[in-house]
Structure formats: structure tokens, C-alpha cells
Scaffold this motif. Structure first.
Motif, short mmCIF file in Angstrom:
data_model
loop_
_atom_site.label_atom_id
_atom_site.label_comp_id
_atom_site.label_asym_id
_atom_site.label_seq_id
_atom_site.Cartn_x
_atom_site.Cartn_y
_atom_site.Cartn_z
N PHE A 15 -6.95 13.09 2.60
CA PHE A 15 -7.35 14.32 3.20
C PHE A 15 -7.96 15.56 2.66
O PHE A 15 -7.98 15.42 1.44
CB PHE A 15 -5.18 14.64 3.69
N ARG A 16 -8.76 16.03 3.63
CA ARG A 16 -9.41 17.89 2.77
C ARG A 16 -8.66 19.12 3.45
O ARG A 16 -8.03 18.50 4.59
CB ARG A 16 -10.61 17.45 2.50
N HIS A 17 -8.42 19.65 2.71
CA HIS A 17 -7.39 21.16 3.27
C HIS A 17 -8.91 21.80 2.43
O HIS A 17 -9.19 22.49 1.95
CB HIS A 17 -6.37 21.41 2.63
N PRO A 49 -6.06 22.92 9.72
CA PRO A 49 -5.03 22.01 9.43
C PRO A 49 -6.14 21.30 8.42
O PRO A 49 -6.25 21.33 8.22
CB PRO A 49 -4.86 21.73 10.49
N ARG A 50 -4.83 20.57 7.65
CA ARG A 50 -5.06 19.15 6.89
C ARG A 50 -6.37 18.10 7.84
O ARG A 50 -5.40 17.93 8.48
CB ARG A 50 -4.50 18.45 6.03
N GLU A 51 -6.83 17.49 7.18
CA GLU A 51 -8.09 16.60 7.60
C GLU A 51 -7.95 15.37 7.04
O GLU A 51 -8.27 15.70 6.02
CB GLU A 51 -9.32 17.24 7.86
N PHE A 52 -8.18 14.49 7.92
CA PHE A 52 -8.15 13.60 7.74
C PHE A 52 -9.03 12.48 6.85
O PHE A 52 -10.46 13.88 7.81
CB PHE A 52 -7.61 12.44 8.15
N VAL A 53 -9.73 11.88 6.03
CA VAL A 53 -11.42 11.69 5.64
C VAL A 53 -10.99 10.15 5.46
O VAL A 53 -12.16 9.90 5.97
CB VAL A 53 -11.12 12.49 4.24
N GLY A 88 -4.21 18.36 -5.73
CA GLY A 88 -5.58 18.37 -5.35
C GLY A 88 -6.69 18.00 -5.68
O GLY A 88 -6.59 19.09 -7.03
N THR A 89 -8.12 17.87 -5.78
CA THR A 89 -9.46 18.76 -6.21
C THR A 89 -10.04 19.10 -5.78
O THR A 89 -10.74 19.06 -4.44
CB THR A 89 -9.56 17.35 -6.84
#
Length: 117
Positions: A36-38, A43-47, A110-111
Motif C-alpha cells: 500500500f502507499r500513503h 487514505p492509504r491506497e492499495f498498490v 514505510g519507505t
């Protein structure tokens, strides 16, 4: 399972990056894995995600054709190859693991990926 994401950085639009998510504590062979990314304020988004058997991979529409998720169960690691990066890909990327027989989801730290135009 503990997850350690790495590989983020600052790049120019059009560049590539490969994120890695190294797991410890359990073999990932029984886990569906993904990213996921944020972006702050959103909102956090599925990748992307990949099934435990590697038989199926799933992508968010905006990354299809540019990102590729893969896994190496022998190395207990999942990868996200990101090509043709765009400024809108800028986000903190988080990897996750979900055991196939459970609803529990595990998250790595996270990165940060920063793409400048």
C-alpha cells in the motif's frame, strides 16, 4: 511475521526504483503479500498484491504496466519494481502480509518514495 521495507529514495520522473520487503519470523510461503502507499491527508491506497502461490498478482489501475510485484520465497522477500515513476507516485510505501488462512494483516514500516518532475 516481521516485515522490513527498503529501497525508497528520491528520483526524477521516468526513473525506476525497486522496493524490497524482507520478512522474518515466519516463512512467507503461506502469506499473500503486497504493498500500500500513503500520502499525508489521503487514505492509504492499495498498490499491488501477490498470492502466496505467485499464481496471481493484482494492481491498482494507475500502476498497471509500470509496477511489477514479485516474490522470492527462498529469500523470504517481496519486491515491487517501479518503472516510469511519476510525481503522483510520491508516497510512503508499506508492505503487508496476510496469512492465507487468517484475516490478520501484518505491516512493515514505510519507505519513502519521492518523485520529482
Amino acid at each position: 511475521v516481521q516485515l522490513q521495507a527498503s529501497g525508497g529514495g528520491s528520483v526524477q520522473a521516468g526513473d525506476s526504483l525497486r522496493l524490497s520487503c524482507a520478512a522474518s519470523g515466519r516463512s512467507i510461503s503461506s502469506y499473500d503479500m503486497g504493498w500500500f502507499r500513503h500520502v499525508p491527508g489521503k487514505p492509504r491506497e492499495f498498490v499491488a498484491a501477490i498470492k502466496s502461490t505467485s499464481s496471481n498478482a493484482y494492481y491498482e489501475d494507475s500502476v498497471k504496466g509500470r509496477f511489477t510485484i514479485s516474490r522470492d520465497n527462498a529469500k523470504n522477500t517481496v519486491y515491487l519494481q517501479m518503472n516510469s515513476l511519476k510525481p503522483e507516485d510520491t508516497a510512503v510505501y508499506y508492505c503487508f502480509a496476510r496469512r492465507v488462512d487468517s484475516v490478520a494483516v501484518y505491516w512493515g514500516q514505510g519507505t519513502l518514495v519521492t518523485v520529482s518532475s
